[in-house]
Each structure stands twice: as structure tokens, then as C-alpha cells.
Design an enzyme around this catalytic site. Sequence first.
Site, PDB file in Angstrom:
ATOM      1  N   GLU A  56       0.386  -1.516   0.468  1.00  0.00           N
ATOM      2  CA  GLU A  56      -0.372   0.269   0.357  1.00  0.00           C
ATOM      3  C   GLU A  56       0.982   1.259  -0.290  1.00  0.00           C
ATOM      4  OE1 GLU A  56      -3.612  -2.091   2.430  1.00  0.00           O
ATOM      5  OE2 GLU A  56      -1.823  -1.172   3.997  1.00  0.00           O
ATOM      6  N   ASP A 227      -7.386  -4.588   8.983  1.00  0.00           N
ATOM      7  CA  ASP A 227      -7.643  -3.761   8.293  1.00  0.00           C
ATOM      8  C   ASP A 227      -7.321  -3.649   6.859  1.00  0.00           C
ATOM      9  OD1 ASP A 227      -5.584  -5.081   8.288  1.00  0.00           O
ATOM     10  OD2 ASP A 227      -4.095  -4.096   9.426  1.00  0.00           O
TER      11      ASP A 227
END
Lengths: 342, 342
Positions: A56, A227
Amino acid sequence: MTRFVDVGNMIRWVASQGTENVLAGMIGYLENDFARWETFDKIPRIASHTPFGVIELMPTSDHETYGFKYVNGHPSNPARGFQTVTAFGMLADVHNGYPTFLSEMTVLTALRTAATSAMVARKLARPDARRMALIGAGSQAEFQALAFHAALGITELSVWDTDPAAMEKFAGNVEPLGLHVTIAASAAAAVQDADIITTCTADKTKATILTAELVKPGVHLNAIGGDCPGKTELAAEILTLGDVFVEYEPQTRIEGEIQQMPADFPVTEFWQVLTGARPGRTSPSQVTIFDSVGFAIADFSGLRYVRDAVAGTEFAVDIDLVANPEDPKNLFGLVAAFSPVH
Amino acid sequence: MTRFVDVGNMIRWVASQGTENVLAGMIGYLENDFARWETFDKIPRIASHTPFGVIELMPTSDHETYGFKYVNGHPSNPARGFQTVTAFGMLADVHNGYPTFLSEMTVLTALRTAATSAMVARKLARPDARRMALIGAGSQAEFQALAFHAALGITELSVWDTDPAAMEKFAGNVEPLGLHVTIAASAAAAVQDADIITTCTADKTKATILTAELVKPGVHLNAIGGDCPGKTELAAEILTLGDVFVEYEPQTRIEGEIQQMPADFPVTEFWQVLTGARPGRTSPSQVTIFDSVGFAIADFSGLRYVRDAVAGTEFAVDIDLVANPEDPKNLFGLVAAFSPVH
């Protein structure tokens, strides 16, 4: 020149200051940035998903400083001798786009995640909270314990993990620092008398490590392991037991525990509690749930804090990351200057 | 450990190999990656716009290697002694998310932009093209000239820039390398006899540095300066004179010259020309237009090329970017090991 903090310097800096002092200082930076939440550029992080894990990029900007973090999440890494999460990040000056600060963020992410949890719990947990249960004793566990000790005075910890060695590691790390650890025989036993429950496991699945009957009135639930799309830790029913607080709603809808709930399931962005715009805990029996996924502004705070703290110290070095020709239109001249004469 | 190429090493490596040899090698990597375009993850770059300029993150992945670039674009930088564009980037292993290679990319972006232009022109320009006009003599100009010399044998160059010093700089840099430069008195004069026109200016406005009557039949137009919302270089009418080729259509619709055209204005993604799926140039009188904005896959190719080329040389060094505890669940142990005993 760009200032650079590598892993060795980050570790030595944290050790020299004391982990709890670093966590306390970081909470100050986090509160400063969360309180001016509306001034930041915000987007959900940009994720590249593969069967192995996720990579990410997490950018944000306050229009004076731009920052981003590179971070991966690979649940099967520890079994192969790698860290589940590694990261690095940088800050740049918005006025000219030049990178000013580069840092390892594997250790820094662990610190900022724990500091964020403690900042939120200081507002949402019962003021008389004394005992925390930790479900999951991986890399994040010690940082959580120390942050809650620093910010809320928590000294009594119970821990549960499916890996007994991880629980022993946790106790061995934090007991010498003055915390008392009970190694539990189950998740249910761990949370029995807890005022705060921190869930932090790494499975990339819709797991249920906590069920609703284990969450008693008055508990603050610090849910940090869910998450990622498809990665949750809590039975959905738990989310209806109390009020749910998030960092940045658009990202948490994608990644958090609330991905199990309808799109209009009500949540409160935590910065609004910090500024007083929205209520936090309203009664001693209320259940408060922090559905934490980690947001770019917290990384920005962590980077700012370390940048400021190591300025002028030997914990950062200069690296030559930005070409700087005397004539800015003559980039090629840099190469020509080093080329052999024909 | 992560391998790192800083600015000094990048410059010394390019100089040691010869810029044209580096450009030729990079074109090979670009063709390899453009030919397997469909296997990459692709998204438009993530831009943070401010009144000063733009900061962007450009990620991509071929599911074995992940890469991204950080890059800024600040048109007013040179007037203040800064580079318009600075950049750095990295590669990571997808299987565990670990960063393996970090590099300066200010010089590397200049190389990959020029190499991409030349790769495309080799397919789209007339095979008998001999003269190139350059509108804009900033940091990118020399790299364009050398790439077109390396890939297409272009030796005759005409140049126009509103800054006479920039044109002198350009001529002074490339004439010693065997290229012949005519400094023109206007854009119109520069493009007069050109087979290829490269436009590369930095104003962050809807500029018109080239009008339709200056674009003659058979020309290949390499339009690289319009690369941001609100930043174009060409009169819109030019785009109707021939066929428009782009890197990645969704990004070019936002950033390229075609932001001036309707959303259904027809374009061809260049990789399809490379693989033979779509036609490129179909006649000597056709006008071909490469509306280039720069795409993440070209940065990925550039990073791969440098990583491979400097492996085992002194042009890269190890940096300690990823924490590597012996027990992957004991990140805190790294800090504890350096902490004073209480």
C-alpha cells in the site's frame, strides 16, 4: 540533501529516549494533527492486493508538508522468517516538491499504531480503566502495552495468542519494564476482567477472535487487526453493542471491521471527539469500539515527530536523493561533467 | 538490505556507460514491459495538486515485482534555483513485500521519458525521418536528442525556447556529441523542415506552443509537455490532423493533450502497436501524435534496467531500510537490545 533515518538509527534513537517517552511524544504530535484533521488532503490508501498479501501507498498533505508511507502486509511472512509488516516513508516540502526526510517505518509504524490506539483510548476508555487484555502477541503487542502504560497508566495485562511462544516473548519483553502479564488459557479467559480489549491478529481472513458475549458493559475495544478487505477479527454483532469510532470513514468502510456492516452503519470519526464536535464516551456502561485500520495522517505525525526529534543528532544522515545541478535547466550537464572526453 | 543508487552513483553510472548506450538499453526494457502491458496492475497516478505544483505517486506491479515512483512537477522551480521535476522510486518483491531497490529518479525519469519517446517514434515516425524539432530546451531536451539519435539515427536538430540561454545550453551540450543544432528564431521556424516535432515545455497552463498550420503531412509529433490537468501545449485542432497514441488511456484522458477533446475522442494505446494488435503509421503522409504523459510502467522498466545493470557494481550501496529481527514476531526485541539496563 535529504535526511535519512535507517533501521539501526531508529532503533538506537528509540532506545536512547526510552520507548514510553517516544510513545508519549508521538501522542502529542498525533493529537496536534488529528485536531486539524480538516486541513489535510485525505484519500483511502492505494492498495495492490495479491494472493501473498498487500502493498500500500498512504499519502497525505497539510499543504505545507506532503508525506507518504510504503507499507506491506503479508500474514504468512513470519512463518518464512520475514516481518508481516515492513514500511518506509518520507516527507517533502509542498512549495517545491523536494523530499526532505526519508525514514524506515517498520519500527515507526509499530510506534504510531500503538500511540494512535492510546490517544484514542485516553478519550474513550473509562477513566478508571486498569486492566487491558491483548488478543494477539505479535510484533505490535509490546508497543500497545507500553503506549497504554504511558498514556493511561495501565499496568495489568492479560494476553492470549494461539502461539504460546509469542505470549512468552511478550511477557519476557514487558515484565522487566514494570508491567504485570497474565498468560491466559483462551481469549475468553484473557478478556474476563479487562476494562480495555486490544485485538491485534494477522490472519488475512474473516476471523472471529472475539464474540459478543465476551464484551462486557463499559469495555473499550481497541480493534486494530482488521485492516484489509476480507480481514476482520470481530463477530459482527459486537459492532452493535456500542458506539464505533474510526480514523477516516471512507477507508474504514473498505478495510475495517465495519466492512461487515451496511454502508450506512453509523460511525464517528475520532478527530471529532478530540475537537469536541461529537461525543465520545457518554456513560460508564457504554461500550466504545475503535475500529482502527491505520490512516496516513498518523504516519505523517510519526514522520514529523521523528524528523523534529532527530534534527541535529547523529541519528540521521544525509543522502543524495535529489539531483541539484547548478543550472536547474541543465540536468544533462551533471552527466556530461562525468563523461570521458571523446 | 535494500540496494540504493543515489544521484552521484546514477550520474557516474550513466557517464561510464555513455548516455546513448543507457538509453538504448532502457528502450529494450521498455519494449519488454510494454509488450506484456496486460499483465500489469494499472491505475492513473495519485496526484496532490497545490498552487505551487503537483506531487504524484505512480505505482504498478507485474505480480512478481512491485514498483512506484515519487515525482513532483513545479513549473516555477527553475526561477528559484530548483529542478522542475525531482523523483525517486523503488522496487519490492511481491511475495513478501520487502523493498529490494531504491533509486534516485530525477536523472532516471529524464532517461526513461526520452527512451519512451524514442521507442514510440521508432514505430510511428516515417522510416526516412532525419530532422527533429525541439520546442522547449529545458532539462529533458538533451535526453530526447540523444534517445532519438540512438534509436532512429536523428542527427539534425532545430530548437526553439523562449529562453535563449536554454537553447545555447542545449547546443553546447549535444554538439560535442556529434549532433547538429540549428537555433531557431521561432517555433514556426524550428518546425519548418522537421520530420519529428518534440514539444516539451513546462508552463502549467493551457498553452498553445504549436498551431495546426505548422504540422505538415507525414510528421510525427512527440508531445510530452502536456502532462497535468490544465497543462497542455497543443492547439486542440492538431489532435484532429492524425492519429493519437497514448500510454494508458484512463490517465491520459485526465492529464494529456486529449483533456481538450470529448471523452470518446479515439486514441490507441501504444502497447497495441508494439504487439501488432492495432495499426501504427499506415501511410507516409499520415500525421502521428504521441500524447505522452508518462506512465508508471515506464518507470518500472527504468528501475528494473538500472537495478540489473548496477548489480554487483560499486554504483549501488546497501541501506538498512527494513527491520529484520531474528524472531519476526519480536520487533520490540530490537529496541530492547539497545536499551540501557534499569
